[in-house]
Enzyme design. Structure first.
Site, mmCIF file in Angstrom:
data_model
loop_
_atom_site.group_PDB
_atom_site.id
_atom_site.type_symbol
_atom_site.label_atom_id
_atom_site.label_comp_id
_atom_site.label_asym_id
_atom_site.label_seq_id
_atom_site.Cartn_x
_atom_site.Cartn_y
_atom_site.Cartn_z
ATOM 1 N N TYR A 218 -14.691 -8.608 -16.187
ATOM 2 C CA TYR A 218 -13.994 -7.433 -16.771
ATOM 3 C C TYR A 218 -14.517 -6.744 -17.979
ATOM 4 O O TYR A 218 -14.193 -5.764 -18.109
ATOM 5 C CB TYR A 218 -12.465 -8.159 -17.086
ATOM 6 C CG TYR A 218 -11.699 -8.217 -15.844
ATOM 7 C CD1 TYR A 218 -10.797 -7.450 -15.275
ATOM 8 C CD2 TYR A 218 -11.599 -9.680 -15.540
ATOM 9 C CE1 TYR A 218 -10.100 -7.707 -14.182
ATOM 10 C CE2 TYR A 218 -10.699 -9.832 -14.361
ATOM 11 C CZ TYR A 218 -10.069 -8.887 -13.843
ATOM 12 O OH TYR A 218 -9.146 -9.241 -12.597
ATOM 13 N N THR B 279 -15.162 -17.803 -21.693
ATOM 14 C CA THR B 279 -14.984 -18.708 -22.736
ATOM 15 C C THR B 279 -13.815 -19.550 -22.811
ATOM 16 O O THR B 279 -13.096 -19.181 -23.754
ATOM 17 C CB THR B 279 -15.611 -18.571 -24.264
ATOM 18 O OG1 THR B 279 -14.702 -17.071 -24.452
ATOM 19 C CG2 THR B 279 -16.919 -17.938 -24.164
ATOM 20 N N THR C 298 -15.481 -13.889 -26.600
ATOM 21 C CA THR C 298 -14.801 -14.408 -27.699
ATOM 22 C C THR C 298 -15.155 -16.005 -28.018
ATOM 23 O O THR C 298 -15.060 -16.693 -26.921
ATOM 24 C CB THR C 298 -13.241 -14.593 -27.446
ATOM 25 O OG1 THR C 298 -12.870 -13.043 -27.253
ATOM 26 C CG2 THR C 298 -12.527 -14.783 -28.578
ATOM 27 N N ARG D 127 -12.787 -5.909 -27.736
ATOM 28 C CA ARG D 127 -11.133 -5.780 -27.874
ATOM 29 C C ARG D 127 -10.543 -5.389 -26.854
ATOM 30 O O ARG D 127 -9.326 -4.848 -26.809
ATOM 31 C CB ARG D 127 -11.177 -4.991 -29.144
ATOM 32 C CG ARG D 127 -11.194 -5.716 -30.475
ATOM 33 C CD ARG D 127 -11.103 -4.812 -31.594
ATOM 34 N NE ARG D 127 -11.089 -5.711 -32.956
ATOM 35 C CZ ARG D 127 -11.243 -5.368 -34.018
ATOM 36 N NH1 ARG D 127 -11.489 -4.108 -34.311
ATOM 37 N NH2 ARG D 127 -11.106 -5.954 -35.079
ATOM 38 N N LYS E 140 -11.866 -11.574 -34.725
ATOM 39 C CA LYS E 140 -11.323 -11.748 -33.119
ATOM 40 C C LYS E 140 -10.376 -12.836 -32.772
ATOM 41 O O LYS E 140 -9.575 -12.437 -32.100
ATOM 42 C CB LYS E 140 -12.868 -12.084 -32.397
ATOM 43 C CG LYS E 140 -12.401 -11.970 -30.827
ATOM 44 C CD LYS E 140 -11.809 -10.910 -30.091
ATOM 45 C CE LYS E 140 -10.980 -10.928 -29.043
ATOM 46 N NZ LYS E 140 -10.327 -9.657 -28.494
ATOM 47 N N CYS F 289 -7.433 -14.239 -22.347
ATOM 48 C CA CYS F 289 -7.735 -14.189 -24.011
ATOM 49 C C CYS F 289 -6.560 -14.854 -24.786
ATOM 50 O O CYS F 289 -6.582 -15.564 -25.387
ATOM 51 C CB CYS F 289 -7.951 -12.802 -24.401
ATOM 52 S SG CYS F 289 -9.376 -12.157 -23.604
ATOM 53 N N LYS G 144 -5.808 -18.484 -24.950
ATOM 54 C CA LYS G 144 -6.735 -19.539 -25.301
ATOM 55 C C LYS G 144 -7.341 -19.398 -26.654
ATOM 56 O O LYS G 144 -7.830 -20.178 -27.288
ATOM 57 C CB LYS G 144 -7.636 -19.634 -24.260
ATOM 58 C CG LYS G 144 -8.511 -18.444 -23.679
ATOM 59 C CD LYS G 144 -10.056 -18.139 -24.482
ATOM 60 C CE LYS G 144 -10.741 -16.894 -23.854
ATOM 61 N NZ LYS G 144 -11.684 -16.488 -24.780
ATOM 62 N N TYR H 289 -1.121 -11.402 -14.761
ATOM 63 C CA TYR H 289 -0.739 -11.504 -15.927
ATOM 64 C C TYR H 289 -0.205 -10.322 -16.501
ATOM 65 O O TYR H 289 0.451 -10.420 -17.717
ATOM 66 C CB TYR H 289 -1.506 -12.236 -16.854
ATOM 67 C CG TYR H 289 -2.692 -11.443 -17.589
ATOM 68 C CD1 TYR H 289 -2.158 -10.962 -18.948
ATOM 69 C CD2 TYR H 289 -3.644 -10.969 -17.016
ATOM 70 C CE1 TYR H 289 -3.047 -10.276 -19.760
ATOM 71 C CE2 TYR H 289 -4.655 -10.043 -17.922
ATOM 72 C CZ TYR H 289 -4.258 -9.715 -19.198
ATOM 73 O OH TYR H 289 -5.127 -9.067 -19.824
ATOM 74 N N ARG I 125 11.026 -8.545 -17.620
ATOM 75 C CA ARG I 125 10.090 -7.599 -18.370
ATOM 76 C C ARG I 125 11.012 -6.405 -18.951
ATOM 77 O O ARG I 125 10.403 -5.481 -19.106
ATOM 78 C CB ARG I 125 9.033 -7.079 -17.555
ATOM 79 C CG ARG I 125 7.819 -8.225 -17.239
ATOM 80 C CD ARG I 125 7.288 -8.897 -18.353
ATOM 81 N NE ARG I 125 6.503 -9.996 -18.113
ATOM 82 C CZ ARG I 125 5.909 -10.843 -18.761
ATOM 83 N NH1 ARG I 125 5.766 -10.545 -20.038
ATOM 84 N NH2 ARG I 125 5.480 -11.944 -18.507
HETATM 85 N N1 LIG Z 1 -10.599 -10.046 -19.896
HETATM 86 C C1 LIG Z 1 -10.283 -9.392 -21.293
HETATM 87 O O1 LIG Z 1 -9.272 -8.597 -21.450
HETATM 88 C C2 LIG Z 1 -11.232 -9.426 -22.387
HETATM 89 C C3 LIG Z 1 -10.917 -8.810 -23.535
HETATM 90 C C4 LIG Z 1 -11.641 -9.169 -24.951
HETATM 91 C C5 LIG Z 1 -12.497 -10.277 -24.818
HETATM 92 N N2 LIG Z 1 -12.747 -11.042 -23.790
HETATM 93 C C6 LIG Z 1 -13.608 -11.984 -23.791
HETATM 94 O O2 LIG Z 1 -14.953 -11.523 -22.946
HETATM 95 C C7 LIG Z 1 -15.473 -12.738 -22.278
HETATM 96 C C8 LIG Z 1 -15.541 -12.510 -20.759
HETATM 97 O O3 LIG Z 1 -14.484 -12.166 -20.385
HETATM 98 P P1 LIG Z 1 -14.172 -11.554 -18.978
HETATM 99 O O4 LIG Z 1 -12.563 -11.344 -18.837
HETATM 100 O O5 LIG Z 1 -14.859 -10.511 -18.800
HETATM 101 O O6 LIG Z 1 -14.682 -12.786 -18.075
HETATM 102 P P2 LIG Z 1 -14.833 -12.704 -16.517
HETATM 103 O O7 LIG Z 1 -14.523 -14.118 -16.108
HETATM 104 O O8 LIG Z 1 -14.012 -11.619 -15.818
HETATM 105 O O9 LIG Z 1 -16.405 -12.537 -16.438
HETATM 106 C C9 LIG Z 1 -17.415 -13.441 -16.705
HETATM 107 C C10 LIG Z 1 -18.639 -13.097 -15.998
HETATM 108 O O10 LIG Z 1 -19.480 -13.867 -16.224
HETATM 109 C C11 LIG Z 1 -20.179 -14.527 -14.997
HETATM 110 N N3 LIG Z 1 -20.953 -15.532 -15.459
HETATM 111 C C12 LIG Z 1 -20.643 -16.849 -15.856
HETATM 112 N N4 LIG Z 1 -21.679 -17.731 -16.260
HETATM 113 C C13 LIG Z 1 -22.653 -17.096 -15.989
HETATM 114 C C14 LIG Z 1 -24.067 -17.020 -16.178
HETATM 115 N N5 LIG Z 1 -24.525 -18.398 -16.529
HETATM 116 N N6 LIG Z 1 -24.879 -16.073 -15.938
HETATM 117 C C15 LIG Z 1 -24.467 -15.039 -15.648
HETATM 118 N N7 LIG Z 1 -23.454 -14.702 -15.486
HETATM 119 C C16 LIG Z 1 -22.286 -15.591 -15.559
HETATM 120 C C17 LIG Z 1 -18.916 -15.160 -14.222
HETATM 121 O O11 LIG Z 1 -19.474 -15.028 -12.929
HETATM 122 C C18 LIG Z 1 -18.099 -13.601 -14.530
HETATM 123 O O12 LIG Z 1 -18.275 -12.677 -13.338
HETATM 124 C C19 LIG Z 1 -14.660 -14.086 -23.002
HETATM 125 O O13 LIG Z 1 -15.052 -14.793 -23.772
HETATM 126 C C20 LIG Z 1 -13.284 -13.326 -23.041
HETATM 127 O O14 LIG Z 1 -12.557 -14.039 -24.048
HETATM 128 C C21 LIG Z 1 -11.878 -10.751 -22.543
#
Ligand SMILES: NC(=O)c1ccc[n+]([C@@H]2O[C@H](COP(=O)([O-])OP(=O)(O)OC[C@H]3O[C@@H](n4cnc5c(N)ncnc54)[C@H](O)[C@@H]3O)[C@@H](O)[C@H]2O)c1
Length: 452
Positions: free
Chosen positions: A24, A101, A136, A170, A222, A276, A279, A339, A419
């Site tokens: 994402y 994470t 994060t 963010r 963060k 997010c 956790k 969610y 909601r």
């Molecule tokens: N989703 C959100 O809205 C959001 C917002 C802000 C911050 N974050 C933070 O950003 C980070 C990523 O979140 P996300 O929602 O994009 O997660 P996600 O699960 O959608 O994406 C993570 C991607 O990394 C890949 N991956 C895992 N291990 C890997 C590796 N060793 N090598 C290559 N690719 C690998 C996974 O297959 C997955 O496609 C997290 O720390 C999250 O807390 C997320």
């Protein structure tokens, strides 16, 4: 490579970028840097994602304005390609890390993905490259996890053989591209000069403040901002339950409270989900583990918010009883599994907790969600033979739902609105037995039993 050379390469778009983890967050980030002219390599371990992305098709299925078009454009222009091959990173000047994470059931960070990506990157890291962790992370992770893994695996020292930064994201699903452009960022560098180089990189896509800081400040900002949100929502949820008990309407109360200066009461609801918010407060807490800081508010807020789907079950039981039914043996239509409204993201879905509790009470469940492939289909067909309905997610299609048609197929006219999507007065007038988070159970107030 000197930092000045890296900055020149950023400004001329000659710097070669990589993004590890195309989820994402990583995918829109990679696509936006590619759009501004950088050559971007995405590293992703899921082969189906790699394949889809290289075909110019976004694997994100929720309503994500601009994402499909942007991805198709940058892939077609040859500016972004995905791979599962870490050795391909050896010519990259800048590597962003965007892997998940999560925390485990005991609220301990699960850094398998983060550590695996750092371990695989370190041996192929180009001399003088800049590595930026966007995921994060708990305060202290840069120093205790990222730094030793990169120094140990590359055989180089930070600020000499490579540079290291933390620039947490963010964004929110549903607004990924707009958020990336318009939200300010904290930019934590291994030195102030590294933070400055990072500012020039993010200036290529971000049209808001970029605040250069050190690692610990970036990590704290963060995790604190998400813990803040969780605590505020917990407060709103507690007030919602107070209002229910006293016959008040939390939505009216909130509106008027927020007219008082410096009050910004959040929205109550049927639970807090996503990758997010549930956790990140635990990541913050983990940062001070063993340091003797008495944490009370953050864990309590988590418990309050985790309790909301269970409270929905109580409301449902109440509504069903008033409608002449009972929960044991009932079949319940649950509307929404993601969610967040209009998203396909089901991570830490409050509906999951609701379904588990309903099953424990002996009820069976039919889940519907227009954005989650597993639960798509015609809502009224899904509702056939159900005893009552629960609204868990304010997806747009539910706003225009034909409630009269829904009532006609349910065995009891009982609805719980998690909601505040529907007009409770209109629903009651139409013959529904209605319960909602923070809404009076019936039209009359219930005085409490203590004397004043
Ligand atoms: N989703 C959100 O809205 C959001 C917002 C802000 C911050 N974050 C933070 O950003 C980070 C990523 O979140 P996300 O929602 O994009 O997660 P996600 O699960 O959608 O994406 C993570 C991607 O990394 C890949 N991956 C895992 N291990 C890997 C590796 N060793 N090598 C290559 N690719 C690998 C996974 O297959 C997955 O496609 C997290 O720390 C999250 O807390 C997320």
């Amino acid at each position: 490579m000197e930092l000045s050379e890296l900055k020149n390469k950023i400004e001329s778009r000659e710097a070669r970028l990589a993004v590890i983890g195309l989820g994402y967050v990583g995918l829109p980030v990679a696509a936006m840097f590619a759009e501004t002219g950088f050559d971007v390599l995405g590293i992703e371990i899921k082969p189906d994602r790699v394949q889809k992305i290289n075909a110019g098709v976004s694997p994100i299925e929720g309503d994500e304005p601009g994402m499909d078009e942007l991805l198709a454009k940058v892939v077609k222009a040859g500016k972004l390609r995905a791979s599962d091959s870490y050795p391909a990173l050896s010519d990259r000047d800048i590597v962003l890390i965007d892997v998940e994470t999560p925390v485990d059931d005991h609220h301990i960070p699960r850094y398998e993905a983060l550590k695996a990506s750092l371990r695989s990157l370190a041996p192929v890291l180009k001399k003088g490259a800049l590595v930026i962790i966007e995921s994060t992370i708990a305060p202290g992770t840069m120093q205790k996890v990222a730094l030793p893994l990169l120094e140990g695996g590359s055989g180089r020292k930070v600020n000499q053989g490579f540079y290291l930064g933390n620039c947490p994201e963010r964004v929110m699903p549903g607004k990924l591209l707009a958020n990336l452009r318009s939200l300010s960022r904290v930019v934590g560098g291994s030195t102030p000069q590294v933070a400055e180089a990072m500012v020039s990189l993010y200036r290529c896509i971000v049209q808001a403040d970029l605040d250069p800081v050190d690692w610990i400040t970036a990590e704290l900002v963060k995790t604190v901002e998400n813990a803040y949100r969780d605590v505020q929502i917990a407060f709103a949820n507690e007030v919602a339950m107070i209002c229910e008990a006293l016959g008040g309407d939390v939505w009216k109360v909130r509106e008027l409270v927020n007219k008082s200066p410096y009050r910004q009461m959040h929205l109550p609801g049927a639970g807090v989900g996503g990758h997010c918010i549930p956790k990140d407060p635990w990541l913050l807490a983990y940062g001070v583990e063993g340091l003797g800081v008495p944490l009370r508010l953050i864990p309590t807020s988590r418990a309050v918010n985790d309790g909301m789907p269970l409270h929905v079950v109580d409301l449902l039981e109440d509504a069903l009883a008033e409608a002449g039914g009972s929960l044991a043996g009932a079949r319940i239509l649950v509307m929404g599994y993601a969610y967040l409204e209009n998203s396909d993201d089901t991570r830490n879905s409050p509906t999951q907790a609701l379904v588990e509790r309903l099953s424990q009470t002996g009820a069976s469940v039919v889940v519907h969600d227009p954005f989650v492939s597993e639960y798509q289909g015609d809502l009224l067909s899904a509702a056939q033979g159900c005893d009552a309905a629960v609204l868990m997610v304010a997806h747009t299609p539910y706003k225009t739902l034909d409630l009269a048609a829904l009532k006609a197929v349910l065995r009891h006219p009982a609805l719980v609105d998690g909601r505040n999507l529907y007009d409770s007065t209109a629903l009651r007038a139409a013959g529904w037995v209605y319960r909602g988070i923070g809404k009076p159970a019936a039209l009359s107030a219930q005085p409490n039993q203590v004397s004043y």
